[in-house]
Design a protein around this motif. Structure first.
Motif, PDB file in Angstrom:
ATOM      1  N   ALA A   1       0.838  -1.207   0.000  1.00 30.90           N
ATOM      2  CA  ALA A   1       0.000   0.000   0.000  1.00 30.90           C
ATOM      3  C   ALA A   1       0.871   1.254   0.000  1.00 30.90           C
ATOM      4  CB  ALA A   1      -0.926  -0.013   1.213  1.00 30.90           C
ATOM      5  N   ALA A   2       1.959   1.245   0.768  1.00 32.90           N
ATOM      6  CA  ALA A   2       2.847   2.404   0.845  1.00 32.90           C
ATOM      7  C   ALA A   2       3.589   2.643  -0.465  1.00 32.90           C
ATOM      8  CB  ALA A   2       3.838   2.239   1.996  1.00 32.90           C
ATOM      9  N   LEU A   3       3.753   1.594  -1.264  1.00 33.92           N
ATOM     10  CA  LEU A   3       4.384   1.742  -2.581  1.00 33.92           C
ATOM     11  C   LEU A   3       3.377   2.213  -3.634  1.00 33.92           C
ATOM     12  CD1 LEU A   3       6.723  -1.380  -2.631  1.00 33.92           C
ATOM     13  CD2 LEU A   3       7.429   1.026  -2.568  1.00 33.92           C
ATOM     14  N   GLY A   4       2.151   2.448  -3.223  1.00 35.71           N
ATOM     15  CA  GLY A   4       1.135   2.962  -4.135  1.00 35.71           C
ATOM     16  C   GLY A   4       0.150   1.917  -4.604  1.00 35.71           C
ATOM     17  N   GLY A   5       0.237   0.715  -4.046  1.00 34.83           N
ATOM     18  CA  GLY A   5      -0.712  -0.338  -4.388  1.00 34.83           C
ATOM     19  C   GLY A   5      -0.285  -1.139  -5.610  1.00 34.83           C
ATOM     20  N   VAL A   6      -1.029  -2.199  -5.858  1.00 36.39           N
ATOM     21  CA  VAL A   6      -0.719  -3.119  -6.955  1.00 36.39           C
ATOM     22  C   VAL A   6      -0.622  -2.397  -8.298  1.00 36.39           C
ATOM     23  CG1 VAL A   6      -1.565  -5.122  -8.251  1.00 36.39           C
ATOM     24  CG2 VAL A   6      -1.758  -5.091  -5.765  1.00 36.39           C
ATOM     25  N   ALA A   7      -1.516  -1.479  -8.558  1.00 35.12           N
ATOM     26  CA  ALA A   7      -1.549  -0.783  -9.850  1.00 35.12           C
ATOM     27  C   ALA A   7      -0.310   0.076 -10.087  1.00 35.12           C
ATOM     28  CB  ALA A   7      -2.811   0.068  -9.956  1.00 35.12           C
ATOM     29  N   ASN A   8       0.396   0.429  -9.024  1.00 34.02           N
ATOM     30  CA  ASN A   8       1.568   1.293  -9.165  1.00 34.02           C
ATOM     31  C   ASN A   8       2.867   0.496  -9.359  1.00 34.02           C
ATOM     32  OD1 ASN A   8       2.597   3.971  -9.276  1.00 34.02           O
ATOM     33  ND2 ASN A   8       3.396   3.760  -7.204  1.00 34.02           N
ATOM     34  N   ILE A   9       2.825  -0.810  -9.169  1.00 30.24           N
ATOM     35  CA  ILE A   9       4.028  -1.635  -9.248  1.00 30.24           C
ATOM     36  C   ILE A   9       4.268  -2.109 -10.681  1.00 30.24           C
ATOM     37  CG2 ILE A   9       5.155  -3.750  -8.448  1.00 30.24           C
ATOM     38  CD1 ILE A   9       4.812  -1.652  -6.246  1.00 30.24           C
ATOM     39  N   VAL A  10       5.449  -1.827 -11.203  1.00 28.38           N
ATOM     40  CA  VAL A  10       5.876  -2.354 -12.499  1.00 28.38           C
ATOM     41  C   VAL A  10       6.662  -3.636 -12.270  1.00 28.38           C
ATOM     42  CG1 VAL A  10       7.304  -1.923 -14.544  1.00 28.38           C
ATOM     43  CG2 VAL A  10       5.956  -0.060 -13.540  1.00 28.38           C
ATOM     44  N   ASP A  11       7.595  -3.599 -11.317  1.00 25.75           N
ATOM     45  CA  ASP A  11       8.433  -4.752 -10.997  1.00 25.75           C
ATOM     46  C   ASP A  11       8.886  -4.622  -9.550  1.00 25.75           C
ATOM     47  OD1 ASP A  11       9.879  -7.130 -11.546  1.00 25.75           O
ATOM     48  OD2 ASP A  11      11.704  -5.981 -11.905  1.00 25.75           O
ATOM     49  N   ILE A  12       9.101  -5.762  -8.917  1.00 26.25           N
ATOM     50  CA  ILE A  12       9.571  -5.746  -7.539  1.00 26.25           C
ATOM     51  C   ILE A  12      10.417  -7.000  -7.323  1.00 26.25           C
ATOM     52  CG2 ILE A  12       7.565  -6.931  -6.549  1.00 26.25           C
ATOM     53  CD1 ILE A  12       7.698  -4.806  -4.281  1.00 26.25           C
ATOM     54  N   GLU A  13      11.577  -6.829  -6.673  1.00 21.99           N
ATOM     55  CA  GLU A  13      12.469  -7.971  -6.428  1.00 21.99           C
ATOM     56  C   GLU A  13      13.357  -7.689  -5.230  1.00 21.99           C
ATOM     57  OE1 GLU A  13      16.071  -6.792  -9.498  1.00 21.99           O
ATOM     58  OE2 GLU A  13      14.536  -8.184 -10.168  1.00 21.99           O
ATOM     59  N   PRO A  14      13.762  -8.756  -4.524  1.00 28.51           N
ATOM     60  CA  PRO A  14      14.688  -8.589  -3.408  1.00 28.51           C
ATOM     61  C   PRO A  14      16.116  -8.490  -3.922  1.00 28.51           C
ATOM     62  CG  PRO A  14      14.094 -10.888  -3.602  1.00 28.51           C
ATOM     63  CD  PRO A  14      13.299 -10.141  -4.649  1.00 28.51           C
ATOM     64  N   CYS A  15      16.933  -7.732  -3.221  1.00 27.52           N
ATOM     65  CA  CYS A  15      18.342  -7.588  -3.587  1.00 27.52           C
ATOM     66  C   CYS A  15      19.139  -7.434  -2.293  1.00 27.52           C
ATOM     67  CB  CYS A  15      18.524  -6.376  -4.496  1.00 27.52           C
ATOM     68  SG  CYS A  15      20.224  -6.109  -4.994  1.00 27.52           S
ATOM     69  N   THR A  16      19.766  -8.497  -1.852  1.00 26.42           N
ATOM     70  CA  THR A  16      20.547  -8.553  -0.618  1.00 26.42           C
ATOM     71  C   THR A  16      19.691  -8.160   0.586  1.00 26.42           C
ATOM     72  OG1 THR A  16      22.479  -8.001  -1.946  1.00 26.42           O
ATOM     73  CG2 THR A  16      22.761  -7.990   0.428  1.00 26.42           C
ATOM     74  N   THR A  17      19.702  -6.909   1.005  1.00 24.09           N
ATOM     75  CA  THR A  17      18.891  -6.465   2.147  1.00 24.09           C
ATOM     76  C   THR A  17      17.826  -5.459   1.736  1.00 24.09           C
ATOM     77  OG1 THR A  17      20.430  -4.670   2.655  1.00 24.09           O
ATOM     78  CG2 THR A  17      20.807  -6.784   3.759  1.00 24.09           C
ATOM     79  N   ARG A  18      17.676  -5.266   0.431  1.00 21.26           N
ATOM     80  CA  ARG A  18      16.751  -4.239  -0.057  1.00 21.26           C
ATOM     81  C   ARG A  18      15.648  -4.840  -0.911  1.00 21.26           C
ATOM     82  NH1 ARG A  18      20.523   0.872  -1.446  1.00 21.26           N
ATOM     83  NH2 ARG A  18      21.899   0.608   0.319  1.00 21.26           N
ATOM     84  N   LEU A  19      14.539  -4.152  -0.920  1.00 18.62           N
ATOM     85  CA  LEU A  19      13.448  -4.465  -1.817  1.00 18.62           C
ATOM     86  C   LEU A  19      13.515  -3.422  -2.923  1.00 18.62           C
ATOM     87  CD1 LEU A  19      10.986  -6.343  -2.070  1.00 18.62           C
ATOM     88  CD2 LEU A  19       9.660  -4.542  -0.972  1.00 18.62           C
ATOM     89  N   ARG A  20      13.835  -3.862  -4.121  1.00 13.83           N
ATOM     90  CA  ARG A  20      13.981  -2.939  -5.249  1.00 13.83           C
ATOM     91  C   ARG A  20      12.697  -2.978  -6.060  1.00 13.83           C
ATOM     92  NH1 ARG A  20      19.195  -4.035  -8.372  1.00 13.83           N
ATOM     93  NH2 ARG A  20      20.019  -3.321  -6.406  1.00 13.83           N
ATOM     94  N   SER A  21      12.081  -1.809  -6.247  1.00 16.69           N
ATOM     95  CA  SER A  21      10.809  -1.725  -6.950  1.00 16.69           C
ATOM     96  C   SER A  21      10.884  -0.694  -8.063  1.00 16.69           C
ATOM     97  CB  SER A  21       9.696  -1.274  -6.001  1.00 16.69           C
ATOM     98  OG  SER A  21       9.729  -1.985  -4.813  1.00 16.69           O
ATOM     99  N   GLU A  22      10.196  -0.998  -9.152  1.00 15.50           N
ATOM    100  CA  GLU A  22       9.975   0.015 -10.183  1.00 15.50           C
ATOM    101  C   GLU A  22       8.494   0.353 -10.104  1.00 15.50           C
ATOM    102  OE1 GLU A  22      10.145   0.772 -14.987  1.00 15.50           O
ATOM    103  OE2 GLU A  22      10.956  -1.097 -14.190  1.00 15.50           O
TER     104      GLU A  22
END
Length: 77
Positions: free
Chosen positions: A10-31
């Motif tokens: 929800a804080a990332l803007g909800g499902v409609a706002n997510i282009v891509d999301i993946e874990p990277c070491t200790t971070r959650l990287r989102s487009e």
């Protein structure tokens, strides 16, 4: 699925706002489609240690349990 994953989504803007999301070491990287829809305060309240936004890329510092969180987010997406 965890409440934390739902809160972060929800804080990332909800499902409609997510282009891509993946874990990277200790971070959650989102487009995201719209970076202005990202609520940094809500991400921090959900336990993020830091948030970096550069254009449409949002990196949320989660820690070593980022893979579990990413799996929960996949279930929501």
């Amino acid at each position: 699925m965890t409440q934390r994953a739902a809160t972060i989504l929800a804080a990332l803007g909800g499902v409609a706002n997510i282009v891509d999301i993946e874990p990277c070491t200790t971070r959650l990287r989102s487009e995201v489609r719209d970076a202005s829809a990202v609520d940094v305060g809500a991400l921090r309240a959900a336990g993020a240690h830091g948030v970096m936004i550069s254009g449409h890329v949002v990196q949320v510092v989660i820690g070593p349990d980022v893979d579990v969180l990413a799996s929960d987010l996949d279930d929501l997406l």
